[in-house]
Design a protein around this motif. Structure first.
Motif, mmCIF file in Angstrom:
data_model
loop_
_atom_site.group_PDB
_atom_site.id
_atom_site.type_symbol
_atom_site.label_atom_id
_atom_site.label_comp_id
_atom_site.label_asym_id
_atom_site.label_seq_id
_atom_site.Cartn_x
_atom_site.Cartn_y
_atom_site.Cartn_z
ATOM 1 N N ALA A 121 0.897 -1.383 0.026
ATOM 2 C CA ALA A 121 -0.087 -0.029 0.037
ATOM 3 C C ALA A 121 0.900 1.321 0.052
ATOM 4 O O ALA A 121 0.613 2.219 -0.773
ATOM 5 C CB ALA A 121 -0.796 0.014 1.127
ATOM 6 N N GLY A 122 2.107 1.274 0.914
ATOM 7 C CA GLY A 122 2.977 2.308 0.899
ATOM 8 C C GLY A 122 3.544 2.449 -0.599
ATOM 9 O O GLY A 122 3.599 3.780 -1.124
ATOM 10 N N ALA A 123 4.055 1.467 -1.134
ATOM 11 C CA ALA A 123 4.620 1.722 -2.483
ATOM 12 C C ALA A 123 3.739 2.112 -3.448
ATOM 13 O O ALA A 123 3.935 3.114 -4.390
ATOM 14 C CB ALA A 123 5.027 0.319 -3.054
ATOM 15 N N GLU A 124 2.364 1.748 -3.391
ATOM 16 C CA GLU A 124 1.341 2.387 -4.386
ATOM 17 C C GLU A 124 1.162 3.428 -4.261
ATOM 18 O O GLU A 124 0.940 4.466 -5.223
ATOM 19 C CB GLU A 124 -0.035 1.454 -4.409
ATOM 20 C CG GLU A 124 0.017 -0.097 -4.680
ATOM 21 C CD GLU A 124 -1.324 -0.645 -4.523
ATOM 22 O OE1 GLU A 124 -2.062 -0.077 -3.897
ATOM 23 O OE2 GLU A 124 -1.385 -1.778 -4.973
ATOM 24 N N GLN A 125 1.099 3.985 -2.843
ATOM 25 C CA GLN A 125 1.119 5.668 -2.429
ATOM 26 C C GLN A 125 1.974 6.258 -2.940
ATOM 27 O O GLN A 125 1.951 7.312 -3.719
ATOM 28 C CB GLN A 125 0.716 5.555 -1.097
ATOM 29 C CG GLN A 125 0.435 7.057 -0.490
ATOM 30 C CD GLN A 125 0.128 7.230 0.929
ATOM 31 O OE1 GLN A 125 0.323 6.200 1.787
ATOM 32 N NE2 GLN A 125 0.062 8.302 1.475
ATOM 33 N N GLN A 126 3.138 5.780 -2.711
ATOM 34 C CA GLN A 126 4.687 6.357 -3.231
ATOM 35 C C GLN A 126 4.493 6.503 -4.663
ATOM 36 O O GLN A 126 4.982 7.636 -5.571
ATOM 37 C CB GLN A 126 5.669 5.496 -2.996
ATOM 38 C CG GLN A 126 7.095 6.407 -3.135
ATOM 39 C CD GLN A 126 8.300 5.700 -2.549
ATOM 40 O OE1 GLN A 126 8.205 4.530 -2.179
ATOM 41 N NE2 GLN A 126 9.292 6.336 -2.593
ATOM 42 N N ILE A 127 3.861 5.702 -5.603
ATOM 43 C CA ILE A 127 3.755 5.732 -7.071
ATOM 44 C C ILE A 127 2.779 6.487 -7.461
ATOM 45 O O ILE A 127 3.163 7.488 -8.492
ATOM 46 C CB ILE A 127 3.606 4.067 -7.457
ATOM 47 C CG1 ILE A 127 4.478 3.209 -7.361
ATOM 48 C CG2 ILE A 127 2.968 4.060 -9.064
ATOM 49 C CD1 ILE A 127 4.452 1.748 -7.639
ATOM 50 N N GLU A 128 1.711 6.615 -6.715
ATOM 51 C CA GLU A 128 0.762 7.757 -6.996
ATOM 52 C C GLU A 128 1.660 9.248 -6.652
ATOM 53 O O GLU A 128 1.291 9.996 -7.613
ATOM 54 C CB GLU A 128 -0.397 7.738 -6.002
ATOM 55 C CG GLU A 128 -1.229 6.189 -6.340
ATOM 56 C CD GLU A 128 -1.949 6.475 -7.766
ATOM 57 O OE1 GLU A 128 -2.031 7.440 -8.176
ATOM 58 O OE2 GLU A 128 -2.027 5.170 -8.345
ATOM 59 N N THR A 129 2.278 9.259 -5.721
ATOM 60 C CA THR A 129 2.936 10.528 -5.463
ATOM 61 C C THR A 129 3.901 10.803 -6.520
ATOM 62 O O THR A 129 3.952 11.890 -7.021
ATOM 63 C CB THR A 129 3.636 10.392 -4.027
ATOM 64 O OG1 THR A 129 2.797 10.213 -3.134
ATOM 65 C CG2 THR A 129 4.348 11.832 -3.857
ATOM 66 N N LEU A 130 4.754 9.936 -6.969
ATOM 67 C CA LEU A 130 5.718 9.994 -8.098
ATOM 68 C C LEU A 130 4.973 10.177 -9.359
ATOM 69 O O LEU A 130 5.693 11.190 -10.130
ATOM 70 C CB LEU A 130 6.607 8.714 -8.177
ATOM 71 C CG LEU A 130 7.484 8.418 -6.987
ATOM 72 C CD1 LEU A 130 8.282 7.052 -7.282
ATOM 73 C CD2 LEU A 130 8.558 9.486 -6.953
ATOM 74 N N LYS A 131 4.015 9.717 -9.574
ATOM 75 C CA LYS A 131 3.396 9.979 -10.823
ATOM 76 C C LYS A 131 2.505 11.652 -10.801
ATOM 77 O O LYS A 131 2.794 12.208 -11.851
ATOM 78 C CB LYS A 131 1.948 9.096 -10.900
ATOM 79 C CG LYS A 131 2.234 7.589 -11.337
ATOM 80 C CD LYS A 131 1.002 6.964 -11.314
ATOM 81 C CE LYS A 131 1.238 5.664 -12.007
ATOM 82 N NZ LYS A 131 0.150 4.729 -12.009
ATOM 83 N N ALA A 132 2.316 11.893 -9.533
ATOM 84 C CA ALA A 132 1.790 13.286 -9.398
ATOM 85 C C ALA A 132 3.028 14.176 -9.727
ATOM 86 O O ALA A 132 2.989 15.346 -10.401
ATOM 87 C CB ALA A 132 1.154 13.744 -8.129
ATOM 88 N N ARG A 133 4.346 13.938 -9.156
ATOM 89 C CA ARG A 133 5.386 14.800 -9.451
ATOM 90 C C ARG A 133 5.894 14.846 -10.822
ATOM 91 O O ARG A 133 6.364 15.632 -11.249
ATOM 92 C CB ARG A 133 6.466 14.425 -8.423
ATOM 93 C CG ARG A 133 6.472 14.321 -6.968
ATOM 94 C CD ARG A 133 7.434 14.066 -6.170
ATOM 95 N NE ARG A 133 8.582 14.747 -6.291
ATOM 96 C CZ ARG A 133 9.796 14.440 -5.901
ATOM 97 N NH1 ARG A 133 9.881 13.355 -5.071
ATOM 98 N NH2 ARG A 133 11.001 14.923 -6.256
ATOM 99 N N LEU A 134 5.593 13.617 -11.342
ATOM 100 C CA LEU A 134 5.755 13.421 -12.933
ATOM 101 C C LEU A 134 5.261 14.581 -13.560
ATOM 102 O O LEU A 134 5.624 15.091 -14.581
ATOM 103 C CB LEU A 134 5.831 11.941 -13.206
ATOM 104 C CG LEU A 134 6.333 11.765 -14.752
ATOM 105 C CD1 LEU A 134 7.621 12.046 -15.143
ATOM 106 C CD2 LEU A 134 5.918 10.255 -14.902
ATOM 107 N N VAL A 135 3.750 14.426 -13.206
ATOM 108 C CA VAL A 135 3.020 15.185 -14.015
ATOM 109 C C VAL A 135 3.218 16.771 -13.848
ATOM 110 O O VAL A 135 3.526 17.586 -14.888
ATOM 111 C CB VAL A 135 1.410 15.113 -13.639
ATOM 112 C CG1 VAL A 135 0.520 16.021 -14.286
ATOM 113 C CG2 VAL A 135 1.063 13.597 -14.169
ATOM 114 N N GLU A 136 3.768 17.005 -12.290
ATOM 115 C CA GLU A 136 4.082 18.583 -12.333
ATOM 116 C C GLU A 136 5.301 18.974 -13.111
ATOM 117 O O GLU A 136 5.608 20.066 -13.640
ATOM 118 C CB GLU A 136 4.329 18.721 -10.638
ATOM 119 C CG GLU A 136 2.993 18.432 -9.836
ATOM 120 C CD GLU A 136 3.323 18.736 -8.207
ATOM 121 O OE1 GLU A 136 4.522 18.779 -8.148
ATOM 122 O OE2 GLU A 136 2.329 18.825 -7.637
ATOM 123 N N THR A 137 6.424 17.797 -12.987
ATOM 124 C CA THR A 137 7.614 18.018 -13.896
ATOM 125 C C THR A 137 7.450 18.199 -15.022
ATOM 126 O O THR A 137 7.906 19.148 -15.852
ATOM 127 C CB THR A 137 8.273 16.741 -13.451
ATOM 128 O OG1 THR A 137 8.689 16.701 -11.933
ATOM 129 C CG2 THR A 137 9.972 17.065 -14.161
#
Length: 475
Positions: A121-137
């Protein structure tokens, strides 16, 4: 970073799948063990029932003797049933122990499954965070896509401004150069003006000094005229019989006439009214000086006579002392060397009291030579002979000898000790000898030594050798 998170998520999912598969296998094995346990319990109940029935049958036919074979068969069957029951109990115990181990393992697998679920669950949450950061980037990259063009535009504007600033700087530098040139010219002009002002001031000061000197000379001349002639400076022309407006005589003629008049006045001289009294005083002073001169001459004559007498007495005493020391020196030299001869010679001079002394020594088997040509031991013995010769001529109550036997060998040390014993017996002098030589120590009357029994504490030790010798002879 996204790829690493996805890879970690994939590994986590694989581990979770493996754990779920192991959990299912464990649950199936646990179900099988539970069924085997139930069957074993049922068999145990049946075996207990059969055992009860067999025991009842045995009790019913116990009284009949003809039933003994059946009883034996029943007992055998009961024993077999007991063995089967024991085996069933052992199998049940093994199954129970295996069940508990599998239960523990299942619990551990459940905990591990929960932990991996949490990590997933933490990894999925981190993936979601990374995807959000990727979108922002990506949005920031899109926003920054036009930045190079803006920077290039700003760079062009800055280059234009820089060119304008460089042009302005060049203009300012030219203006500064012109200003520096003008400043240097102004400084040179200022220095020239200051030099001219300084020269003008110096000229003015010189003029004022000359003017002040002229005023001072005028005042001095006015004072001299008033003091010498008793008139004001304005009356000099009338006194010199020079008409107002007439031509003044030449300065050289006036100076010559003034010098002539001063010389005439000097030749006349002054009148000393106290000359008679001064003559009487000088006559009395001259008489006193004559008397003092006669007294000084008499004193000088008496002093010269006393000096002559003292010189004659000193020469006589020096000659007597020299003869006595020379005689003792010859005798002591022969004693210490066991032969040979030596003498003392006076070095001739204008005054014997200021003359020198020469030692001529001839040890046994050698030619006569001065002290500097002898060896170290011979020099030491010769010096001891001279010292003892002077000491015998003018003895003292105490004589201190500090390691005089250091450069001597045993034979010469023995001669030195015999000479010392002889002098101690012939004179009333006490000899204090500082030595490290055992032979010299053994020939002394009393020994004084400094020892350090404890570190840092010195102690004086005294030994009377003569008394010790008497005690030894008496004992």
């Amino acid at each position: 970073l996204g790829r690493e998170a996805q890879s970690m998520l994939a590994k986590t999912r694989d581990s979770l799948t493996t754990i779920e598969r192991a959990a299912r296998e464990t649950e199936s094995k646990l179900a099988a063990v539970s069924g085997a346990r139930a069957r074993a319990e049922e068999e145990l109940v049946v075996a207990k029932q059969r055992l009860g029935e067999a025991e009842q049958a045995v009790a019913a036919v116990a009284a009949a003797e003809d039933l003994e074979p059946a009883l034996a068969a029943a007992k055998s069957e009961a024993e077999a049933r007991r063995l089967a029951l024991a085996e069933a109990r052992a199998a049940l115990s093994d199954i129970e122990r295996d069940r508990r181990a599998r239960a523990d393992r299942g619990a551990a697998i459940g905990v591990e499954r929960e932990r991996w679920t949490t990590r997933s669950a933490g990894a999925e949450q981190q993936i979601e965070t990374l995807k959000a950061r990727l979108v922002e980037t990506e949005s920031e990259l899109k926003a920054l896509a036009n930045v190079p063009a803006m920077i290039e535009e700003k760079r062009g504007k800055l280059m234009s401004a820089l060119s304008e600033a460089e042009l302005a700087r060049q203009v300012a530098a030219d203006a500064l150069t012109e200003a520096d040139t003008a400043l240097k010219a102004g400084v040179q002009a200022l220095r020239a003006a200051q030099g001219a002002v300084s020269e003008a001031r110096e000229g003015r000061a010189r003029t004022e000094a000359r003017l002040e000197g002229a005023r001072t000379r005028r005042q001095d001349i006015s004072r001299q005229i008033r003091e010498g002639l008793g008139i004001a400076p304005e009356g000099c022309l009338a006194l010199a019989e020079i008409q107002p407006g007439a031509m003044l005589p030449a300065f050289a003629d006036v100076e010559r006439k003034l010098a002539s008049l001063k010389a005439d006045r000097e030749r006349l001289g002054g009148v000393n009214l106290a000359a008679d009294e001064e003559l009487q005083a000088l006559s009395i002073q001259a008489a006193g000086l004559d008397t003092e001169k006669a007294d000084v001459e008499n004193a000088i004559a008496k002093l010269r006579s006393a000096i002559g007498q003292l010189n004659r007495e000193a020469h006589k005493r020096l000659e007597d002392a020299f003869q006595a020391v020379d005689a003792h020196f010859r005798k002591l030299f022969t004693t210490l060397f066991g032969g040979g001869e030596a003498r003392l010679e006076m070095i001739e001079g204008e005054d014997p009291l200021e003359g020198g002394l020469e030692i001529i020594a001839k040890p046994p088997g050698k030619k006569p030579a001065t002290l500097s040509l002898l060896s170290g031991g011979e020099q030491s013995l010769t010096a001891l002979s001279l010292i003892f010769a002077v000491f015998l001529t003018n003895p003292s109550p105490i004589c201190v000898l500090d390691e005089v036997d250091a450069p001597l060998d045993d034979a010469n040390v023995d001669r030195f000790c015999r000479l010392l014993e002889s002098m101690a017996a012939d004179t009333a002098t006490r000899f204090l000898v500082i030595t490290h030589h055992p032979m010299t120590m053994s020939r002394m009357s009393r020994l004084f030594g400094v020892t350090m029994a404890e570190k840092g504490i010195s102690q004086l030790v005294s030994v009377d050798l003569q008394t010790a010798q008497r005690f030894r002879e008496a004992g």
